[in-house]
Design a protein around this motif. Structure first.
Motif, PDB file in Angstrom:
ATOM      1  N   MET A  42       0.589  -1.117   0.049  1.00  0.00           N
ATOM      2  CA  MET A  42       0.162   0.035  -0.121  1.00  0.00           C
ATOM      3  C   MET A  42       0.778   1.236  -0.056  1.00  0.00           C
ATOM      4  O   MET A  42       2.089   1.126   0.462  1.00  0.00           O
ATOM      5  N   LEU A  43       0.229   2.364  -0.505  1.00  0.00           N
ATOM      6  CA  LEU A  43       1.203   3.523  -0.683  1.00  0.00           C
ATOM      7  C   LEU A  43       0.758   4.691   0.418  1.00  0.00           C
ATOM      8  O   LEU A  43      -0.747   4.586   0.506  1.00  0.00           O
ATOM      9  N   ASP A  44       1.368   5.361   1.016  1.00  0.00           N
ATOM     10  CA  ASP A  44       0.702   6.225   2.032  1.00  0.00           C
ATOM     11  C   ASP A  44       1.668   7.568   1.809  1.00  0.00           C
ATOM     12  O   ASP A  44       2.917   7.559   2.050  1.00  0.00           O
ATOM     13  N   LEU A  45       1.080   8.720   1.891  1.00  0.00           N
ATOM     14  CA  LEU A  45       1.741  10.114   1.715  1.00  0.00           C
ATOM     15  C   LEU A  45       1.553  10.789   2.969  1.00  0.00           C
ATOM     16  O   LEU A  45       2.045  12.003   3.120  1.00  0.00           O
ATOM     17  N   THR A  46       0.881   9.958   3.977  1.00  0.00           N
ATOM     18  CA  THR A  46       0.432  10.840   5.153  1.00  0.00           C
ATOM     19  C   THR A  46       1.582  11.040   6.228  1.00  0.00           C
ATOM     20  O   THR A  46       2.256  10.075   6.457  1.00  0.00           O
ATOM     21  N   ILE A  47       1.904  12.241   6.304  1.00  0.00           N
ATOM     22  CA  ILE A  47       3.114  12.596   7.245  1.00  0.00           C
ATOM     23  C   ILE A  47       2.384  13.842   8.057  1.00  0.00           C
ATOM     24  O   ILE A  47       1.971  14.769   7.698  1.00  0.00           O
ATOM     25  N   THR A  48       2.412  13.502   9.585  1.00  0.00           N
ATOM     26  CA  THR A  48       1.655  14.329  10.334  1.00  0.00           C
ATOM     27  C   THR A  48       2.736  15.243  11.430  1.00  0.00           C
ATOM     28  O   THR A  48       3.725  14.391  11.451  1.00  0.00           O
ATOM     29  N   SER A  49       2.396  16.064  12.049  1.00  0.00           N
ATOM     30  CA  SER A  49       3.133  16.450  13.339  1.00  0.00           C
ATOM     31  C   SER A  49       2.907  15.428  14.287  1.00  0.00           C
ATOM     32  O   SER A  49       2.221  14.365  14.058  1.00  0.00           O
ATOM     33  N   ARG A  50       3.981  15.675  15.321  1.00  0.00           N
ATOM     34  CA  ARG A  50       3.874  14.386  16.211  1.00  0.00           C
ATOM     35  C   ARG A  50       3.293  14.485  17.502  1.00  0.00           C
ATOM     36  O   ARG A  50       2.581  15.660  18.016  1.00  0.00           O
ATOM     37  N   HIS A  51       2.978  13.388  18.144  1.00  0.00           N
ATOM     38  CA  HIS A  51       1.677  13.477  18.872  1.00  0.00           C
ATOM     39  C   HIS A  51       2.582  14.405  20.328  1.00  0.00           C
ATOM     40  O   HIS A  51       1.731  14.494  21.166  1.00  0.00           O
ATOM     41  N   ASP A  52       3.896  14.417  20.350  1.00  0.00           N
ATOM     42  CA  ASP A  52       4.094  15.178  21.431  1.00  0.00           C
ATOM     43  C   ASP A  52       4.425  16.586  21.096  1.00  0.00           C
ATOM     44  O   ASP A  52       4.915  17.405  21.914  1.00  0.00           O
ATOM     45  N   GLY A  53       3.668  17.158  20.235  1.00  0.00           N
ATOM     46  CA  GLY A  53       3.438  18.598  20.035  1.00  0.00           C
ATOM     47  C   GLY A  53       4.574  19.233  19.098  1.00  0.00           C
ATOM     48  O   GLY A  53       4.398  20.294  18.460  1.00  0.00           O
ATOM     49  N   THR A  54       5.708  18.330  18.667  1.00  0.00           N
ATOM     50  CA  THR A  54       6.529  18.805  18.022  1.00  0.00           C
ATOM     51  C   THR A  54       6.084  18.560  16.327  1.00  0.00           C
ATOM     52  O   THR A  54       5.281  17.819  16.123  1.00  0.00           O
ATOM     53  N   ASP A  55       6.761  19.580  15.628  1.00  0.00           N
ATOM     54  CA  ASP A  55       6.346  19.452  14.016  1.00  0.00           C
ATOM     55  C   ASP A  55       7.572  19.231  13.098  1.00  0.00           C
ATOM     56  O   ASP A  55       7.361  19.494  11.970  1.00  0.00           O
ATOM     57  N   GLY A  56       8.680  18.776  13.331  1.00  0.00           N
ATOM     58  CA  GLY A  56       9.778  18.467  12.661  1.00  0.00           C
ATOM     59  C   GLY A  56       9.557  17.608  11.785  1.00  0.00           C
ATOM     60  O   GLY A  56      10.276  17.595  10.773  1.00  0.00           O
ATOM     61  N   SER A  57       8.636  16.731  11.874  1.00  0.00           N
ATOM     62  CA  SER A  57       8.431  15.674  11.167  1.00  0.00           C
ATOM     63  C   SER A  57       7.717  16.198   9.758  1.00  0.00           C
ATOM     64  O   SER A  57       7.561  15.369   8.624  1.00  0.00           O
ATOM     65  N   LEU A  58       7.132  17.338   9.637  1.00  0.00           N
ATOM     66  CA  LEU A  58       6.510  17.918   8.546  1.00  0.00           C
ATOM     67  C   LEU A  58       7.467  18.068   7.481  1.00  0.00           C
ATOM     68  O   LEU A  58       7.147  18.226   6.269  1.00  0.00           O
ATOM     69  N   ALA A  59       8.898  18.384   7.751  1.00  0.00           N
ATOM     70  CA  ALA A  59       9.717  18.702   6.747  1.00  0.00           C
ATOM     71  C   ALA A  59       9.857  17.371   5.853  1.00  0.00           C
ATOM     72  O   ALA A  59      10.577  17.641   4.670  1.00  0.00           O
ATOM     73  N   MET A  60       9.602  16.366   6.337  1.00  0.00           N
ATOM     74  CA  MET A  60       9.607  15.099   5.551  1.00  0.00           C
ATOM     75  C   MET A  60       8.495  14.931   4.574  1.00  0.00           C
ATOM     76  O   MET A  60       8.533  14.157   3.598  1.00  0.00           O
ATOM     77  N   ARG A  61       7.520  15.768   4.575  1.00  0.00           N
ATOM     78  CA  ARG A  61       6.263  15.839   3.773  1.00  0.00           C
ATOM     79  C   ARG A  61       6.936  15.957   2.257  1.00  0.00           C
ATOM     80  O   ARG A  61       7.862  16.945   1.943  1.00  0.00           O
ATOM     81  N   VAL A  62       6.263  15.489   1.116  1.00  0.00           N
ATOM     82  CA  VAL A  62       6.599  15.970  -0.392  1.00  0.00           C
ATOM     83  C   VAL A  62       6.169  17.400  -0.231  1.00  0.00           C
ATOM     84  O   VAL A  62       5.446  17.843   0.173  1.00  0.00           O
ATOM     85  N   ASP A  63       7.322  18.007  -1.241  1.00  0.00           N
ATOM     86  CA  ASP A  63       6.742  19.594  -1.489  1.00  0.00           C
ATOM     87  C   ASP A  63       5.786  19.430  -2.706  1.00  0.00           C
ATOM     88  O   ASP A  63       5.496  18.489  -3.429  1.00  0.00           O
TER      89      ASP A  63
END
Lengths: 374, 92
Positions: free
Chosen positions: A217-238
């Motif tokens: 399966m393919l997934d493009l979902t990248i969200t901010s983290r459950h600890d309140g940080t959002d550094g993960s969002l930099a991994m989203r495709v532009d």
């Protein structure tokens, strides 16, 4: 509804001949609000440090933390986990997904699997695959109630995958683990997470899965983290990458002409046929929505399921309750990912602008395709 | 000879029917009301006669008909691999 909406992670079994029977069961659960599908997070511990992880920032040296509600509480002990499983079964759960962190780091995993077998639960694991050594794979192969294992893969090459997990050798171990497990007769499905560092390899990732004979399966979902940080969002495709993907190797994800949308409700299985439980006992509408409906340490699961104001609210939602989504012309092309919306906006009925722009792009391409027939 | 359902198979009641999920064969089996009741009774080992007798207390049908029905259900379970492979010997 003819067929209740379900998260992709639930669909490890996908035999065409059984689809009608499973659909009927899922629809019954949706209509009668039976928690048929539950995701149980056994631990937040993990042996890799993915840059996009939604749990917490894996590069922090602090204690393991998780949802915003109970960051300091200890993880559920085994007796608590077993009790919760019994309660879930009594409430009507059949499909139990075990997740983490990395579920194979959980020291009592086989005790949990033994209990699941005793009480006739169908189990699937969500794993990074790196800990599937021969003995572990063989042992998992002995569980007749194991639906399968979903293994996350982040690249067609070690360089890209290991760059995301930040653990050298993880790509090789993941693929070897997947092969070992399949050799034991366990169904394996790859979960290809598409993100900025691997967007150029998506076609190669799909080809690799096809070549090795793994469904995926393919997934493009990248969200901010459950600890309140959002550094993960930099991994989203532009946006440029997304455009190229939708016009190229992910073009088949766009439904030509869009999907039909009921004007009454946004179909979602959260809190109807589906819920999640965190490693600290918080009960959520879904694994990606850390909106606590209660804690199984304080209340029996069935009391939370039946009486939580959070679940009551979700079950009563109609399309008009989503102020941005209701009038949106892109509804038929939107993933309507509640986790993305909640994490981005703090509201279950809010939006994630990335998801909105992806839907707009998908509609543009989908309608053009429907018009030209290409 | 007695029969028992495979204790490791996931299943769920769906009103009067029962759905049995077999991850190994990738199949999902929908049992009608009678088969679902037999499935329930097979939580412990039972012979064909014991199954027919149990159904006889619930259904108003001749014993011979119930026995034939049970025979067919068990045969179906066996063919689909839903029975406990460690069957028990005939009691003396």
């Amino acid at each position: 509804m003819d067929s209740a909406p379900r998260c992709q992670d639930d669909a490890v079994i996908a035999s065409p001949g059984d689809h009608a029977v499973v659909s009927r069961l899922q629809s019954m659960a949706y209509e009668r609000m039976i928690p048929l599908n539950v995701s149980l997070e056994l631990t937040l511990k993990c042996n890799i440090r993915c840059l996009h992880c939604y749990n917490f920032d894996r590069d922090t040296a602090g204690p393991v933390c998780g949802d915003a509600v109970s960051t300091s509480a200890p993880e559920l002990e085994l007796p608590e986990v077993l009790r919760v499983m019994d309660e879930l079964r009594a409430a009507g759960c059949l499909f139990l997904s075990l997740t983490g962190g990395e579920v194979l780091t959980y020291p009592h995993l086989f005790a949990v699997l033994d209990r699941a077998r005793e009480i006739n639960l169908a189990v699937q694991l969500l794993s990074n695959g790196t800990m599937l050594r021969p003995g572990v794979a063989a042992r998992l192969g002995g569980y007749r109630n194991l639906l399968g294992v979903s293994i996350s893969l982040y690249g067609a090459t070690a360089e890209v995958h290991d760059g995301i997990t930040q653990v050298r050798g993880s790509w090789r171990r993941t693929l070897d683990g997947a092969e070992r497990l399949r050799a034991q007769g366990v169904a394996v499905r790859l979960k290809l997470i598409v993100m900025r560092p691997n967007a150029h390899e998506v076609a190669a990732m799909r080809a690799l899965a096809d070549r090795r004979g793994f469904p995926y399966m393919l997934d493009l979902t990248i969200t901010s983290r459950h600890d309140g940080t959002d550094g993960s969002l930099a991994m989203r495709v532009d946006p440029e990458q997304l455009d190229a993907l939708y016009r190229g190797p992910l073009g088949d994800l766009i439904p030509s002409g869009g999907r039909p949308v009921s004007e009454a409700a946004f179909p979602c299985n959260c809190a109807r046929g589906n819920c999640a439980i965190s490693s600290r006992g918080e009960v959520y509408p879904c694994v990606s929505v850390p909106w606590s409906a209660g804690n199984v340490r304080k209340q029996p699961f069935i009391d939370i399921w039946r009486g939580s104001p959070v679940f009551e609210r979700i079950r009563g939602l109609r399309i008009a309750d989503y102020p941005s989504c209701a009038p949106c012309p892109d509804k038929g092309y939107c993933s309507r990912d509640r986790g993305a919306a909640y994490n981005a906006s703090g509201s279950y009925t809010g939006i994630d602008p990335f998801v909105c722009s992806a839907a707009g792009l998908a509609r543009k391409i989908g309608e053009a395709r429907a018009t030209t027939g290409r | 000879m007695t029969f028992k359902r495979d204790p490791g198979l996931p299943y769920q009641k769906l009103d009067e029917e029962t759905i049995v999920v077999d991850p190994r064969s990738r199949e999902v089996h929908l049992l009608n009301e009678t088969a679902a009741r037999v499935w329930e009774l097979l939580a412990s080992p039972r012979s064909l006669d014991e199954l027919a007798a149990a159904l006889g207390e619930e259904y108003d049908a001749p014993q011979s008909e119930l026995r034939a029905g049970v025979d067919e259900v068990i045969g179906g379970f066996r063919d689909k691999g839903l029975l406990d492979p460690g069957g028990q010997p005939v009691r003396g």
